[in-house]
Each structure stands twice: as C-alpha cells, then as structure tokens.
Design a protein around this motif. Structure first.
Motif, PDB file in Angstrom:
ATOM      1  N   GLU A 290       0.819  -1.205   0.000  1.00 62.55           N
ATOM      2  CA  GLU A 290       0.000   0.000   0.000  1.00 62.55           C
ATOM      3  C   GLU A 290       0.859   1.262   0.000  1.00 62.55           C
ATOM      4  O   GLU A 290       0.536   2.257  -0.643  1.00 62.55           O
ATOM      5  CB  GLU A 290      -0.924  -0.003   1.225  1.00 62.55           C
ATOM      6  N   GLN A 291       1.961   1.215   0.745  1.00 60.29           N
ATOM      7  CA  GLN A 291       2.856   2.359   0.842  1.00 60.29           C
ATOM      8  C   GLN A 291       3.504   2.672  -0.505  1.00 60.29           C
ATOM      9  O   GLN A 291       3.579   3.824  -0.926  1.00 60.29           O
ATOM     10  CB  GLN A 291       3.923   2.047   1.892  1.00 60.29           C
ATOM     11  N   ILE A 292       3.950   1.631  -1.180  1.00 61.02           N
ATOM     12  CA  ILE A 292       4.598   1.826  -2.482  1.00 61.02           C
ATOM     13  C   ILE A 292       3.591   2.315  -3.510  1.00 61.02           C
ATOM     14  O   ILE A 292       3.863   3.240  -4.282  1.00 61.02           O
ATOM     15  CB  ILE A 292       5.264   0.516  -2.948  1.00 61.02           C
ATOM     16  N   ASP A 293       2.420   1.676  -3.521  1.00 60.89           N
ATOM     17  CA  ASP A 293       1.386   2.109  -4.461  1.00 60.89           C
ATOM     18  C   ASP A 293       1.001   3.561  -4.227  1.00 60.89           C
ATOM     19  O   ASP A 293       0.747   4.320  -5.170  1.00 60.89           O
ATOM     20  CB  ASP A 293       0.149   1.222  -4.333  1.00 60.89           C
ATOM     21  N   LEU A 294       0.969   3.949  -2.963  1.00 59.70           N
ATOM     22  CA  LEU A 294       0.612   5.316  -2.611  1.00 59.70           C
ATOM     23  C   LEU A 294       1.588   6.296  -3.244  1.00 59.70           C
ATOM     24  O   LEU A 294       1.189   7.311  -3.831  1.00 59.70           O
ATOM     25  CB  LEU A 294       0.633   5.458  -1.089  1.00 59.70           C
ATOM     26  N   GLU A 295       2.872   6.000  -3.145  1.00 61.03           N
ATOM     27  CA  GLU A 295       3.874   6.899  -3.708  1.00 61.03           C
ATOM     28  C   GLU A 295       3.885   6.831  -5.232  1.00 61.03           C
ATOM     29  O   GLU A 295       3.947   7.855  -5.913  1.00 61.03           O
ATOM     30  CB  GLU A 295       5.257   6.541  -3.177  1.00 61.03           C
ATOM     31  N   GLN A 296       3.810   5.621  -5.766  1.00 62.71           N
ATOM     32  CA  GLN A 296       3.910   5.472  -7.213  1.00 62.71           C
ATOM     33  C   GLN A 296       2.762   6.163  -7.933  1.00 62.71           C
ATOM     34  O   GLN A 296       2.924   6.699  -9.026  1.00 62.71           O
ATOM     35  CB  GLN A 296       3.961   3.985  -7.587  1.00 62.71           C
ATOM     36  N   ARG A 297       1.600   6.138  -7.360  1.00 64.90           N
ATOM     37  CA  ARG A 297       0.438   6.718  -8.030  1.00 64.90           C
ATOM     38  C   ARG A 297       0.211   8.179  -7.664  1.00 64.90           C
ATOM     39  O   ARG A 297      -0.720   8.807  -8.177  1.00 64.90           O
ATOM     40  CB  ARG A 297      -0.806   5.891  -7.684  1.00 64.90           C
ATOM     41  N   ALA A 298       1.061   8.707  -6.743  1.00 63.26           N
ATOM     42  CA  ALA A 298       0.943  10.112  -6.315  1.00 63.26           C
ATOM     43  C   ALA A 298      -0.510  10.454  -5.985  1.00 63.26           C
ATOM     44  O   ALA A 298      -1.151  11.286  -6.615  1.00 63.26           O
ATOM     45  CB  ALA A 298       1.475  11.041  -7.394  1.00 63.26           C
ATOM     46  N   LEU A 299      -1.040   9.764  -4.964  1.00 63.96           N
ATOM     47  CA  LEU A 299      -2.479   9.810  -4.714  1.00 63.96           C
ATOM     48  C   LEU A 299      -2.934  10.918  -3.771  1.00 63.96           C
ATOM     49  O   LEU A 299      -3.971  10.772  -3.150  1.00 63.96           O
ATOM     50  CB  LEU A 299      -2.916   8.465  -4.105  1.00 63.96           C
TER      51      LEU A 299
ATOM     52  N   GLY B 208       2.978  -7.682   1.221  1.00 64.59           N
ATOM     53  CA  GLY B 208       1.823  -7.452   0.349  1.00 64.59           C
ATOM     54  C   GLY B 208       1.148  -8.750  -0.011  1.00 64.59           C
ATOM     55  O   GLY B 208       1.399  -9.792   0.582  1.00 64.59           O
ATOM     56  N   ARG B 209       0.302  -8.683  -1.038  1.00 65.52           N
ATOM     57  CA  ARG B 209      -0.439  -9.889  -1.422  1.00 65.52           C
ATOM     58  C   ARG B 209      -0.714  -9.975  -2.906  1.00 65.52           C
ATOM     59  O   ARG B 209      -0.738 -11.061  -3.466  1.00 65.52           O
ATOM     60  CB  ARG B 209      -1.767  -9.952  -0.658  1.00 65.52           C
TER      61      ARG B 209
ATOM     62  N   ASN C 247       6.717 -11.012   2.718  1.00 65.53           N
ATOM     63  CA  ASN C 247       5.845 -11.211   3.867  1.00 65.53           C
ATOM     64  C   ASN C 247       4.392 -11.216   3.395  1.00 65.53           C
ATOM     65  O   ASN C 247       3.838 -10.174   3.047  1.00 65.53           O
ATOM     66  CB  ASN C 247       6.093 -10.077   4.869  1.00 65.53           C
ATOM     67  N   PHE C 248       3.790 -12.399   3.373  1.00 65.00           N
ATOM     68  CA  PHE C 248       2.409 -12.531   2.908  1.00 65.00           C
ATOM     69  C   PHE C 248       1.441 -12.368   4.070  1.00 65.00           C
ATOM     70  O   PHE C 248       1.483 -13.120   5.043  1.00 65.00           O
ATOM     71  CB  PHE C 248       2.180 -13.911   2.277  1.00 65.00           C
ATOM     72  N   TYR C 249       0.559 -11.370   3.968  1.00 70.90           N
ATOM     73  CA  TYR C 249      -0.505 -11.209   4.945  1.00 70.90           C
ATOM     74  C   TYR C 249      -1.796 -11.055   4.165  1.00 70.90           C
ATOM     75  O   TYR C 249      -2.080  -9.989   3.639  1.00 70.90           O
ATOM     76  CB  TYR C 249      -0.247 -10.000   5.838  1.00 70.90           C
ATOM     77  N   GLN C 250      -2.546 -12.136   4.073  1.00 69.87           N
ATOM     78  CA  GLN C 250      -3.787 -12.135   3.318  1.00 69.87           C
ATOM     79  C   GLN C 250      -4.928 -12.491   4.254  1.00 69.87           C
ATOM     80  O   GLN C 250      -4.977 -13.596   4.800  1.00 69.87           O
ATOM     81  CB  GLN C 250      -3.694 -13.170   2.177  1.00 69.87           C
ATOM     82  N   LEU C 251      -5.822 -11.546   4.481  1.00 69.24           N
ATOM     83  CA  LEU C 251      -6.984 -11.785   5.322  1.00 69.24           C
ATOM     84  C   LEU C 251      -8.227 -11.701   4.450  1.00 69.24           C
ATOM     85  O   LEU C 251      -8.571 -10.627   3.949  1.00 69.24           O
ATOM     86  CB  LEU C 251      -7.062 -10.748   6.448  1.00 69.24           C
ATOM     87  N   VAL C 252      -8.881 -12.825   4.234  1.00 65.81           N
ATOM     88  CA  VAL C 252     -10.007 -12.896   3.294  1.00 65.81           C
ATOM     89  C   VAL C 252     -11.314 -12.688   4.044  1.00 65.81           C
ATOM     90  O   VAL C 252     -11.612 -13.394   5.009  1.00 65.81           O
ATOM     91  CB  VAL C 252     -10.021 -14.260   2.575  1.00 65.81           C
ATOM     92  N   THR C 253     -12.083 -11.724   3.589  1.00 69.53           N
ATOM     93  CA  THR C 253     -13.397 -11.473   4.186  1.00 69.53           C
ATOM     94  C   THR C 253     -14.530 -11.718   3.198  1.00 69.53           C
ATOM     95  O   THR C 253     -15.699 -11.691   3.580  1.00 69.53           O
ATOM     96  CB  THR C 253     -13.486 -10.021   4.691  1.00 69.53           C
ATOM     97  N   ASP C 254     -14.207 -11.953   1.943  1.00 72.53           N
ATOM     98  CA  ASP C 254     -15.205 -12.164   0.898  1.00 72.53           C
ATOM     99  C   ASP C 254     -15.519 -13.660   0.794  1.00 72.53           C
ATOM    100  O   ASP C 254     -14.650 -14.463   0.455  1.00 72.53           O
ATOM    101  CB  ASP C 254     -14.673 -11.661  -0.443  1.00 72.53           C
ATOM    102  N   PRO C 255     -16.738 -14.075   1.106  1.00 76.81           N
ATOM    103  CA  PRO C 255     -17.076 -15.505   1.063  1.00 76.81           C
ATOM    104  C   PRO C 255     -17.027 -16.099  -0.343  1.00 76.81           C
ATOM    105  O   PRO C 255     -17.043 -17.327  -0.491  1.00 76.81           O
ATOM    106  CB  PRO C 255     -18.501 -15.556   1.635  1.00 76.81           C
TER     107      PRO C 255
END
Length: 332
Positions: A51-60, A112-113, A136-144
């Motif tokens: 999320e941090q990298i995407d934030l910078e890359q996309r200049a959001l 990331g994931r 480091n994989f951290y995947q928390l699935v909430t969508d059934p």
C-alpha cells in the motif's frame, strides 16, 4: 570443547542461528551495529508495504483527499503517508547504508499480497545491495466468494514475479492459516522460494466497548507462541529442501535449541530484543552453547531436525494423537 554455531540460511553463511527479525532496529545504524556486536548473525529490515509503495507510485494525494471525504471511517485504519517510518527512497538508502557498514547479511522485506507494480522494488532492493528478500504474505479474506485455492494461486504468482526479477534468494513469511500447509509450501518451493519463515504474527484488533470502536493493538510475543512454530517446523522439515526459520516465541537459548531440533536453520528474534535490548542476544547464545555442551554437541548440524516428523521417537505426538491424549488425560 570447541563449539561451531555456524549455519546456512537462504544459502547465506551465518555465524550462528540468531537473526533479528523485521523491527525498528533496522532504521538506525547504531542500533543495528549494536545487534551485530551482541551476536546477531543477520538482520531483517522492517517491511516496505504494498500500500505504501502504491501510494507513492500513483501520487495519490488528491485521490486520498477524495477517499477521505467519501470513506473517512474506512481510510482512517491505514497509516497516513507520513506515518510510514521509511519512505521507499529512504528504504533503499538504508539498505545501502547497512550493507556498507555491517558485516552481517541484510535481508530486505516486502509486505503485500497482489501481483503489481510494487514488486519492482524487489529489483531495487537487489540493486541497493540487499543479500536476500523476505516476502511477507498477509492475506486476510473477508469475501465468502473467494476460495482458498484462489488466494494461494495469487500468492504463488506474486512469489514467482519476485523470484524471476532478482538473482538474490527470496524467503516467504507465512501465516499458519492454510488448509494444507505442507502442500502449499511445496508449491512455494517449486515457484522458487529459497526458504520459509514460520510464522507471521498477525496482530489482532481489540474492541473498545465504551467508544464502540475497533482498536489496533500490539502485543509482543511470549514463549507459548513457539509451540505452533515447533510443530510445523517438525512436520515440514523432513520434506522441505529449502531453508526454514522460526519467527515468534523465541525468548531463550532453550527456545533456540527447540527450534533447531524441530528442523529450523535459523530463528528470528524481535520481542525479546525490544524488551531487553541487544544484549539479550549474548545471553541467548551463551545459554544455547551451554545446552549444546550439556548434550555433547559440537555443531548445530548434528542435532538439526532431531525431533522432526522423521526422527521423532513418537511421530504421532506431532499429529492428532497429541490432541487426543491431552484431552483424555485432563481430570477434575
């Protein structure tokens, strides 16, 4: 009796099995130097987040303002850009600094994931001098509607993207929440993982029943958390051809010995160092050496995996039998 504590992790020669895991210690050169002097054999940097990298890359900046106005409650759970301790550029400079000033391997960490542009930082890590990468994989699935197979396929593809982009070894840090961990770890190995780190500590949020809010919480590990790691190290190590590291619950030299007996090549330590400072590493090494002398071992390799599923005197103790025996012997 002369002891040899040397081990190999991800193809990297280490002077002993103690690695300081991802933590704030990597942010400061002097702190990292103290860890090396106290006995740390390698250092994992804190994670750079997708999320941090995407934030910078996309200049959001403008988009974030719009997101905050539209979804203020949801966006408040993520850190503001300025709250990340190291920007992506500073992260790369920190790799260069640590690798130039320290003699121990420096392992960069990506958290990331999803496959995506953030994975380009794996190449940048390598170019900056990192000796290895911990994914480091951290995947928390909430969508059934999302199945376990879909999640694991996506993680494998993410790993493959990193492995094909770099020449340095890549380890995968996993959560324990997979239906068939032995099958999944074999797939990760086939996709190019040089090693596995068991396990990611998933910090659970708490509920504030007065403010009616969900609150982030941080609880450092305790020795009881090591048990889950020991069991899976013991199950996976007979058939895993790559490196294995225990992460979570290592607080003593005896804990280090347990992890190696289960099949670990190395252990990652964070909470003990945060509580007691770098000097705790000296104590752990001294206690580990005392244990080795007591049992007349001269080299770590002599007892690695000695209590895993293949070599344990009673393999059923690592499987369902332990669960049954404990419940049936409980009396009131």
């Amino acid at each position: 009796m002369q002891l040899n504590l040397a081990t190999t992790y991800l193809g990297l020669p280490l002077r002993n099995p103690l690695i300081v895991g991802a933590s704030p210690f990597s942010d400061d050169l002097e702190a990292a130097r103290q860890l090396q002097e106290a006995g740390a054999a390698a250092l994992v940097m804190r994670s750079l987040f997708e999320e941090q990298i995407d934030l910078e890359q996309r200049a959001l900046n403008r988009d974030l303002e719009a997101l905050t106005e539209s979804f203020a409650e949801a966006s408040s759970f993520f850190p503001e850009y300025g709250e990340y301790q190291l920007t992506p550029d500073r992260y790369l400079r920190q790799i260069e600094l640590l690798t130039s000033e320290l003699d121990i391997p420096i392992i960069a960490s990506l958290n990331g994931r999803h496959p995506g542009g953030w994975l380009d930082y794996a190449r940048k890590f390598e170019a900056a001098g990192a000796d290895a990468i911990e994914l480091n994989f951290y995947q928390l699935v909430t969508d059934p509607k999302v199945s376990g197979d879909e999640i694991e396929d996506e993680l494998i593809e993410t790993l493959r993207s990193v492995v094909t982009a770099v020449r340095i070894p890549v380890a995968v840090k996993l959560s324990p929440f997979h239906t068939s961990l032995p099958h999944f770890t074999q797939a990760l190995r086939q996709a190019g993982a040089a090693g596995l780190v068991l396990f990611n500590r998933l910090y659970q949020p708490d509920f504030d029943v007065d403010a009616l809010e969900v609150q982030p919480t941080l609880r450092l590990s305790d020795p009881g958390e090591l048990l889950l790691r020991l069991r899976w190290l013991a199950i996976l190590s007979p058939n895993h051809l790559g490196s294995l590291a225990a992460s979570g619950g290592v607080h003593s030299g005896t804990d280090v010995a347990k992890a190696v007996l289960a099949g670990a090549d190395a252990v990652q330590i964070v909470s003990a160092v945060l509580r007691q400072g770098p000097a705790v590493l000296k104590t752990l090494l001294q206690d580990f050496e005392t244990w080795m002398r007591t049992h007349e071992y001269t080299h770590v390799g002599e007892f690695r995996g000695g209590l895993n599923l293949r070599h344990c005197p009673d393999p059923a103790a690592l499987e369902r039998a332990n669960y049954q025996r404990i419940l049936q012997t409980w009396k009131i």
